[in-house]
Design a protein around this motif. Structure first.
Motif, PDB file in Angstrom:
ATOM      1  N   GLY A 159       0.554  -1.052  -0.183  1.00 29.18           N
ATOM      2  CA  GLY A 159       0.132   0.353   0.500  1.00 29.18           C
ATOM      3  C   GLY A 159       0.749   1.317  -0.734  1.00 29.18           C
ATOM      4  N   THR A 160       0.437   1.802  -0.233  1.00 25.94           N
ATOM      5  CA  THR A 160       1.444   3.638   0.370  1.00 25.94           C
ATOM      6  C   THR A 160       1.507   3.665   1.316  1.00 25.94           C
ATOM      7  N   PRO A 161       2.269   4.910   1.873  1.00 26.99           N
ATOM      8  CA  PRO A 161       2.347   4.537   3.240  1.00 26.99           C
ATOM      9  C   PRO A 161       1.957   5.343   4.263  1.00 26.99           C
ATOM     10  N   ASP A 162       1.214   5.914   3.546  1.00 28.85           N
ATOM     11  CA  ASP A 162      -0.208   6.626   4.579  1.00 28.85           C
ATOM     12  C   ASP A 162      -0.635   5.411   4.982  1.00 28.85           C
ATOM     13  N   ALA A 163      -1.292   4.492   3.989  1.00 28.65           N
ATOM     14  CA  ALA A 163      -2.333   3.676   3.886  1.00 28.65           C
ATOM     15  C   ALA A 163      -1.785   3.239   5.055  1.00 28.65           C
ATOM     16  N   LEU A 164      -0.464   2.851   4.556  1.00 25.31           N
ATOM     17  CA  LEU A 164       0.381   2.134   6.037  1.00 25.31           C
ATOM     18  C   LEU A 164       0.411   2.025   6.943  1.00 25.31           C
ATOM     19  N   LYS A 165       1.137   3.133   7.531  1.00 22.31           N
ATOM     20  CA  LYS A 165       1.489   3.676   8.539  1.00 22.31           C
ATOM     21  C   LYS A 165      -0.281   3.315   9.130  1.00 22.31           C
ATOM     22  N   THR A 166      -1.221   4.084   8.716  1.00 20.70           N
ATOM     23  CA  THR A 166      -2.788   3.528   9.137  1.00 20.70           C
ATOM     24  C   THR A 166      -3.225   2.581   9.362  1.00 20.70           C
ATOM     25  N   GLN A 167      -2.993   1.997   9.379  1.00 20.17           N
ATOM     26  CA  GLN A 167      -3.097   0.009   9.472  1.00 20.17           C
ATOM     27  C   GLN A 167      -2.140  -0.057  10.088  1.00 20.17           C
ATOM     28  N   PHE A 225       4.514  16.431  28.680  1.00 17.04           N
ATOM     29  CA  PHE A 225       4.206  15.355  27.519  1.00 17.04           C
ATOM     30  C   PHE A 225       4.883  15.023  26.122  1.00 17.04           C
ATOM     31  N   GLU A 226       4.935  14.375  25.346  1.00 20.85           N
ATOM     32  CA  GLU A 226       5.549  14.392  24.076  1.00 20.85           C
ATOM     33  C   GLU A 226       3.903  13.800  23.360  1.00 20.85           C
ATOM     34  N   VAL A 227       4.210  13.348  21.589  1.00 17.36           N
ATOM     35  CA  VAL A 227       3.397  13.028  20.689  1.00 17.36           C
ATOM     36  C   VAL A 227       4.319  12.460  20.303  1.00 17.36           C
ATOM     37  N   VAL A 228       4.188  11.368  20.130  1.00 16.30           N
ATOM     38  CA  VAL A 228       5.426  10.848  18.738  1.00 16.30           C
ATOM     39  C   VAL A 228       4.593  10.039  17.450  1.00 16.30           C
ATOM     40  N   LYS A 229       4.431  10.567  16.192  1.00 20.15           N
ATOM     41  CA  LYS A 229       4.252   9.706  15.401  1.00 20.15           C
ATOM     42  C   LYS A 229       4.503   8.802  14.825  1.00 20.15           C
ATOM     43  N   GLY A 230       3.087   7.553  14.494  1.00 19.12           N
ATOM     44  CA  GLY A 230       3.447   6.063  14.176  1.00 19.12           C
ATOM     45  C   GLY A 230       4.522   6.276  12.563  1.00 19.12           C
ATOM     46  N   THR A 231       5.642   5.321  12.808  1.00 15.51           N
ATOM     47  CA  THR A 231       6.897   5.795  11.827  1.00 15.51           C
ATOM     48  C   THR A 231       6.693   3.810  10.715  1.00 15.51           C
ATOM     49  N   MET A 232       7.202   4.349  10.028  1.00 11.96           N
ATOM     50  CA  MET A 232       7.116   3.473   9.120  1.00 11.96           C
ATOM     51  C   MET A 232       8.199   1.603   9.769  1.00 11.96           C
ATOM     52  N   ASP A 233       8.722   1.834  10.628  1.00 12.04           N
ATOM     53  CA  ASP A 233       9.685   1.559  11.312  1.00 12.04           C
ATOM     54  C   ASP A 233       8.684   0.372  12.692  1.00 12.04           C
ATOM     55  N   ASP A 234       7.130   1.261  12.512  1.00  6.41           N
ATOM     56  CA  ASP A 234       6.205   0.558  13.849  1.00  6.41           C
ATOM     57  C   ASP A 234       5.717  -0.665  12.494  1.00  6.41           C
ATOM     58  N   VAL A 235       5.620   0.213  11.572  1.00  6.25           N
ATOM     59  CA  VAL A 235       5.121  -0.623  10.513  1.00  6.25           C
ATOM     60  C   VAL A 235       5.408  -2.143   9.957  1.00  6.25           C
ATOM     61  N   PHE A 236       6.703  -2.251   9.684  1.00  7.83           N
ATOM     62  CA  PHE A 236       7.531  -3.404  10.131  1.00  7.83           C
ATOM     63  C   PHE A 236       7.314  -4.166  10.862  1.00  7.83           C
ATOM     64  N   ILE A 237       7.410  -3.618  12.018  1.00  7.12           N
ATOM     65  CA  ILE A 237       7.410  -4.563  12.965  1.00  7.12           C
ATOM     66  C   ILE A 237       6.204  -5.164  13.227  1.00  7.12           C
ATOM     67  N   HIS A 238       5.292  -4.085  13.203  1.00  4.80           N
ATOM     68  CA  HIS A 238       3.952  -4.961  13.856  1.00  4.80           C
ATOM     69  C   HIS A 238       3.812  -5.530  12.226  1.00  4.80           C
ATOM     70  N   ILE A 239       4.085  -5.509  11.174  1.00  2.00           N
ATOM     71  CA  ILE A 239       3.664  -7.014  10.063  1.00  2.00           C
ATOM     72  C   ILE A 239       4.400  -7.983  10.232  1.00  2.00           C
ATOM     73  N   MET A 240       5.637  -7.872  11.117  1.00  3.76           N
ATOM     74  CA  MET A 240       6.609  -8.313  10.947  1.00  3.76           C
ATOM     75  C   MET A 240       6.267  -9.602  12.489  1.00  3.76           C
ATOM     76  N   GLU A 241       5.493  -9.280  12.774  1.00  2.76           N
ATOM     77  CA  GLU A 241       5.174  -9.840  14.599  1.00  2.76           C
ATOM     78  C   GLU A 241       3.956 -10.090  14.199  1.00  2.76           C
ATOM     79  N   GLY A 242       3.489 -10.039  13.107  1.00  4.87           N
ATOM     80  CA  GLY A 242       1.735 -10.704  13.138  1.00  4.87           C
ATOM     81  C   GLY A 242       0.922 -10.053  13.844  1.00  4.87           C
ATOM     82  N   ASP A 243       1.407  -8.790  13.817  1.00  6.76           N
ATOM     83  CA  ASP A 243       0.244  -7.416  14.357  1.00  6.76           C
ATOM     84  C   ASP A 243      -0.153  -7.231  13.237  1.00  6.76           C
ATOM     85  N   VAL A 244      -1.113  -7.652  12.700  1.00  9.29           N
ATOM     86  CA  VAL A 244      -2.048  -6.985  11.707  1.00  9.29           C
ATOM     87  C   VAL A 244      -3.590  -6.438  12.186  1.00  9.29           C
ATOM     88  N   ALA A 245      -3.957  -5.479  11.760  1.00 14.92           N
ATOM     89  CA  ALA A 245      -5.058  -5.013  11.787  1.00 14.92           C
ATOM     90  C   ALA A 245      -6.265  -5.453  10.980  1.00 14.92           C
TER      91      ALA A 245
END
Length: 245
Positions: A159-167, A225-245
């Protein structure tokens, strides 16, 4: 299968396909005993370019890769970043329509890495060249039109980077309270799941607006406080660990 309009495995099309493709490998293929210019012109002759075409193409790629300061140096004397510039120039000398990059920024310093990506982006925009990139630096993928994640040779997400980050990625908010116990009670009362490390509470937030609403509610309790945006690293880790939405 067609590549740049030519049929793969059709004997009459193979030469056209090779002419259409450029590849930047992780390891260089250039001769360390030759100068940068000699290496690149030798490569151009392998594509049977005329002298005029070769000269024009060399000027074109030399401008983009800023070769004037290194073209007379022997390749073996260059720094890692300079070698990478020469490697990319070698790949582009025949003006391919499709460029494959195999982790081209590996081992480069931040300044050289930035130069490489700016150059590739400029080439892609100005020549409409299609670029395929393989990388383990996931943030490099944020500028892609389409991202494909492979595992054991199989596509497991696309998917697009934005779509993958959203998911697959989620924004996080880190909270530090004036009084730990009061902050903990507030989190429990809100029904928020959290993790804690060194008195810093991290919670998942749906969006920036969600974070803002929570901050307004907890304002009097917060030290920082600090707000940290989701990254493509998060996308990769969640996919590889099977954390699929």
């Amino acid at each position: 299968m067609k590549i740049n309009g030519y049929t793969l495995d059709a004997k009459q099309d193979n030469a056209h396909i090779r002419q259409s493709i450029g590849v930047v490998f992780q390891q260089s293929l250039l001769d360390e005993r030759l100068t940068v210019r000699e290496n690149i012109l030798h490569r151009g002759r392998a594509y049977r370019l005329s002298k005029t075409q070769l000269a024009e193409n060399y000027q074109f790629v030399s401008k983009y890769l800023h070769l004037a300061d290194i073209e007379q140096q022997k390749y073996g004397t260059l720094s890692g970043g300079q070698k990478r510039r020469a490697d990319i120039t070698r790949t582009l000398i025949h003006r391919p329509a499709i460029l494959f990059l195999d982790e081209p920024a590996t081992g480069l310093d931040p300044q050289t890495r930035q130069f490489v990506w700016q150059t590739i982006k400029q080439l892609q925009e100005e020549t409409n060249m299609t670029v395929f990139l393989t990388t383990h630096y996931m943030e490099e993928a944020t500028v892609a039109n389409e991202v494909v994640v492979l595992k054991q040779g199989q596509i497991i997400a696309q998917g697009t980077p934005d779509a993958l980050k959203t998911q697959y990625a989620h924004d996080q908010m880190a909270l530090v309270f004036h009084q730990r116990e009061e902050g903990l009670q507030w989190l429990v009362a809100q029904g928020l799941s959290y993790t804690e490390k060194l008195n810093i509470f991290s919670i998942r937030v749906k969006s920036t607006l969600h974070a803002l609403a929570l901050l307004q509610q907890a304002e009097s309790l917060l030290a920082s406080f600090e707000v940290v945006k989701g990254t493509m690293d998060d996308v990769f880790i969640h996919i590889m660990e099977g954390d699929v939405a």
